[in-house]
Design a protein around this motif. Structure first.
Motif, PDB file in Angstrom:
ATOM      1  N   THR A  67     -10.439  -7.251 -22.148  1.00 22.96           N
ATOM      2  CA  THR A  67      -9.556  -8.345 -22.013  1.00 22.96           C
ATOM      3  C   THR A  67     -10.380  -9.852 -21.309  1.00 22.96           C
ATOM      4  OG1 THR A  67      -7.497  -7.179 -21.682  1.00 22.96           O
ATOM      5  CG2 THR A  67      -7.292  -9.313 -21.383  1.00 22.96           C
ATOM      6  N   PHE A  68     -10.768  -9.467 -20.363  1.00 22.97           N
ATOM      7  CA  PHE A  68     -11.593 -10.766 -19.944  1.00 22.97           C
ATOM      8  C   PHE A  68     -12.655 -11.322 -20.880  1.00 22.97           C
ATOM      9  CE2 PHE A  68     -15.443 -12.548 -17.946  1.00 22.97           C
ATOM     10  CZ  PHE A  68     -15.089 -13.652 -17.527  1.00 22.97           C
ATOM     11  N   THR A  82     -12.401 -21.196 -21.064  1.00 21.08           N
ATOM     12  CA  THR A  82     -12.481 -20.037 -19.787  1.00 21.08           C
ATOM     13  C   THR A  82     -11.806 -21.208 -18.557  1.00 21.08           C
ATOM     14  OG1 THR A  82     -14.511 -19.135 -20.592  1.00 21.08           O
ATOM     15  CG2 THR A  82     -14.134 -19.085 -18.329  1.00 21.08           C
ATOM     16  N   GLU A  83     -12.116 -22.318 -18.442  1.00 22.00           N
ATOM     17  CA  GLU A  83     -11.844 -22.963 -17.038  1.00 22.00           C
ATOM     18  C   GLU A  83     -10.351 -23.382 -17.152  1.00 22.00           C
ATOM     19  OE1 GLU A  83     -13.832 -22.694 -15.083  1.00 22.00           O
ATOM     20  OE2 GLU A  83     -15.818 -22.867 -15.501  1.00 22.00           O
ATOM     21  N   TYR A  84      -9.800 -23.778 -18.370  1.00 22.22           N
ATOM     22  CA  TYR A  84      -8.583 -24.451 -18.461  1.00 22.22           C
ATOM     23  C   TYR A  84      -7.546 -23.500 -19.113  1.00 22.22           C
ATOM     24  CZ  TYR A  84     -10.621 -27.983 -15.808  1.00 22.22           C
ATOM     25  OH  TYR A  84     -11.301 -29.030 -15.022  1.00 22.22           O
ATOM     26  N   GLU A  85      -7.786 -22.473 -19.771  1.00 26.00           N
ATOM     27  CA  GLU A  85      -6.821 -21.450 -20.354  1.00 26.00           C
ATOM     28  C   GLU A  85      -6.937 -20.118 -19.365  1.00 26.00           C
ATOM     29  OE1 GLU A  85      -6.000 -22.576 -24.724  1.00 26.00           O
ATOM     30  OE2 GLU A  85      -7.813 -21.524 -24.513  1.00 26.00           O
ATOM     31  N   GLY A  86      -8.132 -19.494 -19.544  1.00 28.04           N
ATOM     32  CA  GLY A  86      -8.432 -18.014 -18.952  1.00 28.04           C
ATOM     33  C   GLY A  86      -8.407 -18.130 -17.414  1.00 28.04           C
ATOM     34  N   TYR A  87      -8.629 -19.369 -16.781  1.00 27.89           N
ATOM     35  CA  TYR A  87      -8.587 -19.401 -15.271  1.00 27.89           C
ATOM     36  C   TYR A  87      -7.143 -19.342 -14.967  1.00 27.89           C
ATOM     37  CZ  TYR A  87      -9.252 -21.215 -10.706  1.00 27.89           C
ATOM     38  OH  TYR A  87      -9.030 -21.245  -9.162  1.00 27.89           O
ATOM     39  N   ASN A  88      -6.130 -19.807 -15.892  1.00 26.80           N
ATOM     40  CA  ASN A  88      -4.590 -19.774 -15.488  1.00 26.80           C
ATOM     41  C   ASN A  88      -3.936 -18.615 -15.921  1.00 26.80           C
ATOM     42  OD1 ASN A  88      -4.521 -22.658 -14.121  1.00 26.80           O
ATOM     43  ND2 ASN A  88      -5.315 -23.056 -16.184  1.00 26.80           N
ATOM     44  N   GLY A  89      -4.713 -17.592 -16.136  1.00 28.75           N
ATOM     45  CA  GLY A  89      -4.045 -16.270 -16.300  1.00 28.75           C
ATOM     46  C   GLY A  89      -3.464 -15.935 -17.992  1.00 28.75           C
ATOM     47  N   ILE A  90      -3.893 -16.998 -18.943  1.00 27.47           N
ATOM     48  CA  ILE A  90      -3.626 -16.438 -20.273  1.00 27.47           C
ATOM     49  C   ILE A  90      -4.624 -15.640 -20.819  1.00 27.47           C
ATOM     50  CG2 ILE A  90      -4.744 -18.586 -21.311  1.00 27.47           C
ATOM     51  CD1 ILE A  90      -1.140 -17.382 -22.060  1.00 27.47           C
ATOM     52  N   THR A  91      -4.019 -14.772 -21.769  1.00 26.97           N
ATOM     53  CA  THR A  91      -4.989 -13.829 -22.284  1.00 26.97           C
ATOM     54  C   THR A  91      -5.044 -14.170 -24.050  1.00 26.97           C
ATOM     55  OG1 THR A  91      -3.014 -12.161 -22.885  1.00 26.97           O
ATOM     56  CG2 THR A  91      -4.407 -12.052 -20.868  1.00 26.97           C
ATOM     57  N   LEU A 116      -5.899 -24.088 -26.965  1.00 26.02           N
ATOM     58  CA  LEU A 116      -4.549 -24.344 -27.708  1.00 26.02           C
ATOM     59  C   LEU A 116      -3.807 -25.573 -27.264  1.00 26.02           C
ATOM     60  CD1 LEU A 116      -2.725 -22.896 -29.984  1.00 26.02           C
ATOM     61  CD2 LEU A 116      -1.752 -21.555 -27.944  1.00 26.02           C
ATOM     62  N   HIS A 117      -3.570 -25.725 -25.942  1.00 31.31           N
ATOM     63  CA  HIS A 117      -2.935 -26.852 -25.650  1.00 31.31           C
ATOM     64  C   HIS A 117      -3.248 -28.155 -25.869  1.00 31.31           C
ATOM     65  CE1 HIS A 117      -5.283 -26.317 -21.540  1.00 31.31           C
ATOM     66  NE2 HIS A 117      -5.684 -27.542 -22.256  1.00 31.31           N
ATOM     67  N   SER A 118      -4.525 -28.306 -26.486  1.00 31.42           N
ATOM     68  CA  SER A 118      -5.198 -29.517 -27.000  1.00 31.42           C
ATOM     69  C   SER A 118      -4.724 -29.981 -28.161  1.00 31.42           C
ATOM     70  CB  SER A 118      -6.432 -29.557 -26.731  1.00 31.42           C
ATOM     71  OG  SER A 118      -6.939 -29.441 -25.541  1.00 31.42           O
ATOM     72  N   ARG A 149      -8.393 -29.182 -10.704  1.00 33.42           N
ATOM     73  CA  ARG A 149      -7.589 -28.181 -10.352  1.00 33.42           C
ATOM     74  C   ARG A 149      -6.705 -28.715  -9.157  1.00 33.42           C
ATOM     75  NH1 ARG A 149     -11.794 -23.647 -11.396  1.00 33.42           N
ATOM     76  NH2 ARG A 149     -11.659 -23.400 -13.782  1.00 33.42           N
ATOM     77  N   TYR A 204      -6.175 -10.739 -12.612  1.00 29.00           N
ATOM     78  CA  TYR A 204      -4.766 -11.055 -12.416  1.00 29.00           C
ATOM     79  C   TYR A 204      -3.889 -10.019 -12.553  1.00 29.00           C
ATOM     80  CZ  TYR A 204      -5.869 -16.127 -12.596  1.00 29.00           C
ATOM     81  OH  TYR A 204      -6.324 -17.340 -12.165  1.00 29.00           O
ATOM     82  N   ILE A 206       2.625 -23.529 -21.906  1.00 26.72           N
ATOM     83  CA  ILE A 206       1.982 -24.701 -22.133  1.00 26.72           C
ATOM     84  C   ILE A 206       2.944 -25.871 -21.652  1.00 26.72           C
ATOM     85  CG2 ILE A 206       1.142 -26.630 -23.896  1.00 26.72           C
ATOM     86  CD1 ILE A 206       0.050 -24.097 -25.550  1.00 26.72           C
ATOM     87  N   GLN A 215       0.774 -20.932 -15.210  1.00 28.42           N
ATOM     88  CA  GLN A 215       1.343 -19.888 -14.831  1.00 28.42           C
ATOM     89  C   GLN A 215       2.951 -20.574 -14.523  1.00 28.42           C
ATOM     90  OE1 GLN A 215      -0.045 -16.942 -11.979  1.00 28.42           O
ATOM     91  NE2 GLN A 215      -2.054 -17.113 -13.185  1.00 28.42           N
ATOM     92  N   MET A 265      -5.061 -19.163  -6.645  1.00 26.96           N
ATOM     93  CA  MET A 265      -4.801 -18.400  -7.796  1.00 26.96           C
ATOM     94  C   MET A 265      -5.383 -16.944  -7.639  1.00 26.96           C
ATOM     95  SD  MET A 265      -3.941 -20.712  -9.948  1.00 26.96           S
ATOM     96  CE  MET A 265      -4.447 -20.396 -11.505  1.00 26.96           C
ATOM     97  N   ARG A 266      -6.654 -16.922  -6.977  1.00 29.47           N
ATOM     98  CA  ARG A 266      -7.070 -15.248  -7.013  1.00 29.47           C
ATOM     99  C   ARG A 266      -8.317 -15.443  -5.919  1.00 29.47           C
ATOM    100  NH1 ARG A 266      -9.120 -16.045 -13.101  1.00 29.47           N
ATOM    101  NH2 ARG A 266     -11.444 -16.836 -12.709  1.00 29.47           N
TER     102      ARG A 266
END
Lengths: 386, 128
Positions: free
Chosen positions: A122-123, A131-140, A248-250, B15, B66, B76, B88, B110-111
C-alpha cells in the motif's frame, strides 16, 4: 514513418506467484511472445516496471532481463510511469520501430508485488501519488479513487450498484480467461458486502495485488507481411500520451480524468477515427469508478452516463461497447508495471480471433487505455486488424 | 519507509504554517514552486486556516505508517481565499463527515518514523 505491427504476444497465469521471481515472470512472458511471433532475436526492449526497488529490491531491470532472456548485448531500458509503465514501454517501442531505428522490439512489463506485506505494498503504491502532500497525510490509492467516486456520485448520481456492476461484469469476463488471477464470477451482493477499504469503495471495487508479466513483439508492417504470417496482422494505428498534476487536489475537476481524454484525442487523431469507430476496449479499471470515468473520458459515453451504461449492459461482451473482455485489472489482476502490455495482448487476441470463450464477433478495431496514479498520466493505443 | 530529517524539514514552512505562493493572476500554489506555469511571478502567501470539504473518504486499510489510526477520514479541503490541501479530518466521528462541511486547520502530530523515532508533524482539519 513506418507502420508498426504487433507480431507476438506473451503472458502467463497471473496471481500470487510465490515460486516465481521478478526475472522468472518477465522471461516467461517474453519467451512466450518471441515464440508466438516466431522470432529468435530482438534488437531492443523496453520493460515497464513501477517499482522494482520497493517491491522486489531490484533495480537496473534492463540488464537483469536482457541477461536472463539471453539477449545481451541488445539495447534495453526499464521505463516508469507508475501503473502506466507498460503502456509507455509499448509507445517507446512503437516509436523506435516507426522511426526506423530498430526492426524487432520487445515491449512489456513486470511487477513482483507479493514479496512484501500488504501494508508495505500500500505504501509502495502510494508513492505514485504526491508522497509529501498526499501520502504523508494518510491518503491511499483506494482513498484517492474513493474521493473521485464520491464526487462523481454527488455530481451525476452515479450509484454504488453501478460501481459494483463493473466488478460483476469484469469478473464474468475474467471467468473465461484462464490466465486471470481471479477467474470466477461474483454476484452484486458479494461485491456490495465485501470488506470496506476506503468509503465508499469496498474490496471488490478494487483491483488486487498481483505478481505478473506480459510482453509484446513489434516490427514494421512491411516486414511482418513478408516474414511473420502465422497470425492475422494487427497494426498500431494510433498512440497518445498525456500527463496531469501529480496531486488530485490540484485538479480543477476531479469528476473527470483529463489525461485520459487528451491521450485519447491524440490517438483518435492519429488513427483518423473517433470513439464511435472503436469496437471494444481494454481500460484501466484499477478501481471500478475508474472504468466509469475512463469510458466517459474516452468519449464512449457522455459525462455522467458511464454508470447508467454499465447498468444497461452496454459494456458487457454482448453490449454496444464491450469493455475489459479480459476481465480487466479487477479479475485478471494488476501487476502494476505489466498491465499496459496485457491490455495490448487482449486487444490483439480479440482482433486475431484468438480470445477463446470470450471472443467477440469479428471485431476490427480496439483501444487500450493505461493510466498512472490517480490520472497523472495516461496512454492510449488504437489497434486494427488488416 | 524512513524519513531522514533533511527531507522532513524541507517541508516545514508548508506543514507547520501553510506557506504557499500566489501568482499575479491570483492562483494559489501549495507548496510554492521553483517555476510557475506561463512564467508568472508569485509572492509568498499564507493560506487561510478555514475551508470546506470538497470530497472525502474514510480509510479502513491504511499504509503501514497510519495503521494505528484506522478508520480515519481524509478529504480534499478548499481553503478560503484559495488553495486546496489533502488532510485528515479529525475530532469527529468519520461517519459524521459530509461534503461541504466547514473545517479549521490545526497543527497536529502525524506519526513517528525511523530508527530515531523522529516525530513528524503537520496539518489536520477539525469541524469548525
Amino acid at each position: 514513418m513506418r507502420e508498426v505491427a504487433v507480431i507476438g504476444v506473451g503472458i502467463h497465469k497471473w496471481g500470487e506467484l510465490w515460486d516465481m521471481s521478478i526475472r522468472d515472470m518477465f522471461v516467461t512472458a517474453a519467451r512466450n511472445a518471441m515464440d508466438d511471433a516466431g522470432v529468435d532475436h530482438i534488437d531492443s526492449m523496453y520493460i515497464g516496471c513501477m517499482s522494482g526497488g520497493l517491491f522486489a529490491a531490484q533495480e537496473h531491470l534492463a540488464s537483469v532481463m536482457a541477461d536472463y532472456l539471453g539477449v545481451t548485448p541488445a539495447a534495453a531500458a526499464r521505463v516508469e510511469t507508475a501503473c502506466a509503465s507498460a503502456g509507455l514501454a509499448v509507445r517507446l517501442g512503437w516509436m523506435e520501430v516507426m522511426s526506423g531505428l530498430s526492426d524487432i522490439v520487445l515491449v512489456g512489463g513486470v511487477e513482483k508485488m507479493t514479496d512484501i506485506t500488504g501494508e508495505e505494498a500500500t505504501f509502495a503504491l502510494s508513492t505514485a501519488a504526491d508522497t509529501e502532500y498526499e501520502g504523508y497525510n494518510g491518503i491511499t490509492f483506494p482513498g484517492l479513487y474513493a474521493m473521485m467516486a464520491r464526487a462523481h456520485m454527488e455530481k451525476y448520481g452515479t450509484t454504488l450498484e453501478q460501481l459494483s456492476q463493473v466488478a460483476v461484469k469484469n469478473h464474468a469476463n475474467g471467468a473465461l480467461n484462464p490466465e486471470a488471477q481471479y477467474p470466477f464470477p461474483v454476484t452484486l451482493e458479494t461485491v456490495m458486502n465485501s470488506t470496506m477499504v476506503a468509503e465508499p469503495l469496498r474490496l471488490l471495487h478494487c483491483s488486487p495485488i498481483t505478481d505478473g508479466a506480459a510482453a509484446v513483439i513489434l516490427c514494421p508492417l512491411k516486414l511482418a507481411r513478408e516474414k511473420f504470417k502465422d497470425h492475422p496482422l494487427v497494426v498500431i494505428t494510433g498512440s497518445g500520451h498525456a500527463t496531469d498534476t501529480i496531486a488530485l487536489h490540484s485538479r480543477e475537476d476531479i469528476t473527470t480524468i483529463k489525461a485520459a481524454r487528451i491521450s485519447a484525442e491524440k490517438a483518435y487523431k492519429m488513427a483518423g477515427v473517433g470513439p464511435a469507430d472503436i469496437d471494444f476496449a481494454e481500460v484501466h479499471d484499477c478501481f471500478t469508478i475508474a472504468e466509469i470515468m475512463v469510458t466517459e473520458a474516452l468519449g464512449f459515453f457522455e459525462p455522467g452516463k458511464g454508470g447508467p451504461a454499465v447498468e444497461a449492459g452496454e459494456t458487457s461482451r454482448e453490449g454496444s461497447k464491450p469493455i475489459n473482455t479480459s476481465g480487466g485489472l479487477k479479475s485478471k489482476g494488476h501487476p502494476v508495471g505489466a498491465t499496459g502490455a496485457a491490455q495490448i495482448i487482449e486487444v490483439t487476441r480479440q482482433l486475431r480471433g484468438e480470445a477463446g470463450k470470450r471472443q467477440l464477433d469479428n471485431p476490427r478495431r480496439g483501444l487500450a487505455q493505461n493510466m498512472g496514479g490517480s490520472g497523472g498520466s495516461s496512454l492510449v493505443h488504437i489497434l486494427e486488424v488488416r | 519507509m524512513k524519513i531522514r530529517s533533511p527531507r522532513y524539514h524541507r517541508e516545514t514552512p508548508q506543514r507547520y504554517r501553510l506557506e504557499a505562493a500566489k501568482t499575479e493572476s491570483g492562483k494559489v500554489y501549495f507548496p510554492p514552486r521553483v517555476y510557475y506555469p506561463g512564467g508568472e511571478k508569485a509572492q509568498p502567501y499564507k493560506m487561510s486556516d478555514r475551508g470546506r470539504v470538497i470530497t472525502y473518504t474514510v480509510i479502513h486499510t491504511p499504509a503501514a505508517e497510519y495503521s494505528d489510526l484506522a478508520p480515519f477520514a481524509v478529504g480534499i479541503i478548499e481553503l478560503e481565499g484559495g488553495g486546496r490541501i489533502t488532510a485528515q479530518i479529525v475530532d469527529v466521528d468519520p461517519s459524521e463527515v459530509k461534503t461541504g462541511m466547514r473545517v479549521k486547520v490545526e497543527f497536529r502530530r502525524m506519526r513517528t518514523e525511523g530508527d530515531e523515532g523522529l516525530l513528524c508533524y503537520g496539518y489536520k482539519v477539525v469541524p469548525e
